[in-house]
Design an enzyme around this catalytic site. Sequence first.
Site, short mmCIF file in Angstrom:
data_model
loop_
_atom_site.label_atom_id
_atom_site.label_comp_id
_atom_site.label_asym_id
_atom_site.label_seq_id
_atom_site.Cartn_x
_atom_site.Cartn_y
_atom_site.Cartn_z
N ARG A 233 0.86 -1.18 0.00
CA ARG A 233 0.00 0.00 0.00
C ARG A 233 0.89 1.23 0.00
NH1 ARG A 233 -3.46 -2.68 -1.71
NH2 ARG A 233 -5.58 -3.03 -0.91
N GLU A 262 -3.15 7.60 -4.00
CA GLU A 262 -3.64 6.96 -5.21
C GLU A 262 -5.06 7.42 -5.57
OE1 GLU A 262 -4.10 2.27 -6.28
OE2 GLU A 262 -2.35 2.89 -5.13
N HIS A 280 -1.22 0.18 -10.31
CA HIS A 280 -1.81 -0.80 -9.40
C HIS A 280 -2.28 -2.06 -10.17
CE1 HIS A 280 -3.55 -0.97 -5.11
NE2 HIS A 280 -3.46 -2.20 -5.57
#
Length: 315
Positions: A233, A262, A280
């Site tokens: 993350r 993000e 991602h």
Amino acid sequence: MKLLVTRQLTPEVEARVAAEFDVTFRNGDAPMDAQEARAALASHDALLVTLGDQLSAEAFAGAPRAKMVANFGVGYNHIDVAAATEAGVTVSNTPGAVTDATADIALMLLLMSARRAGAGERFVRRGDWTGWTPTQFLGTHVSGKTVGIIGLGRIGTAIAKRCHFGFGMEVLYTKRSPTDPGFPARHVDQDTLLAQADFVVIAVPASPATHHLIGAAQIAQMQPHAHLINIARGDIVDEAALIVALQSDTIAGAGLDVYEREPEVPEALRAMENVTLLPHLGTAALEVRDAMGHMALDNLIAFRDGRVPPNRVTP
């Protein structure tokens, strides 16, 4: 049960969802903010959510109608599980289905960063390549080097296995307690790992305890030729500190599949040639997304039928 699915899923999964539930497909590209999430929890019996949907304490405030939130993904730091539990809402996730795909992305980023593949591909696309030369795009050899895995859970173990068997790398790892992954790996503290690894791979879950686990001080402990890889993350790494380190050659490079805010990716990162950036892609394979969807649905069906969801998460 009246179910809201917040994003478009694969056709196979959506067909199964439609057969099992009274479903509304939101299908928006943007995630739900806390206000929309609160409205969804008040108007549905269950939600199937994913990365970015803001299931915060604010969203669970009051007495939500929904009693089940099934997360499409293994990471659930966008869901306040404690607030959900207090509101009587069960939360589940999809571990296992994502392990190999995420480990593959970690190795891809490691190789791309070490061998300057992103910069080389851009060089070719610009039409700048005039032919092979002995010193063009010299990178770092991977085979036989030392990899440090921060977090040896399912995904961390899968990454370490690929590094050991595929590239003959020495494996260092951090974990609360030593474990036997089935191949040589050395349990060390984080300071030792950062100082000795040629490649540092972050594979811990996001939590308040891991927020900015890797900041300026930790990056400074790494070797100047080392590369930092993050497939976990974004907020585990202090992104501003990483940018400074890359700009000043404190470390040689980085490979990122996740970002602190993000989908915002700072211009400073996008402008640098010593960082590989992916959108991602960790689980972006059809078979994997099918498996994740079916696992999320299995959790929902179990709850609907009065059973404990097989992948329930607790605070």
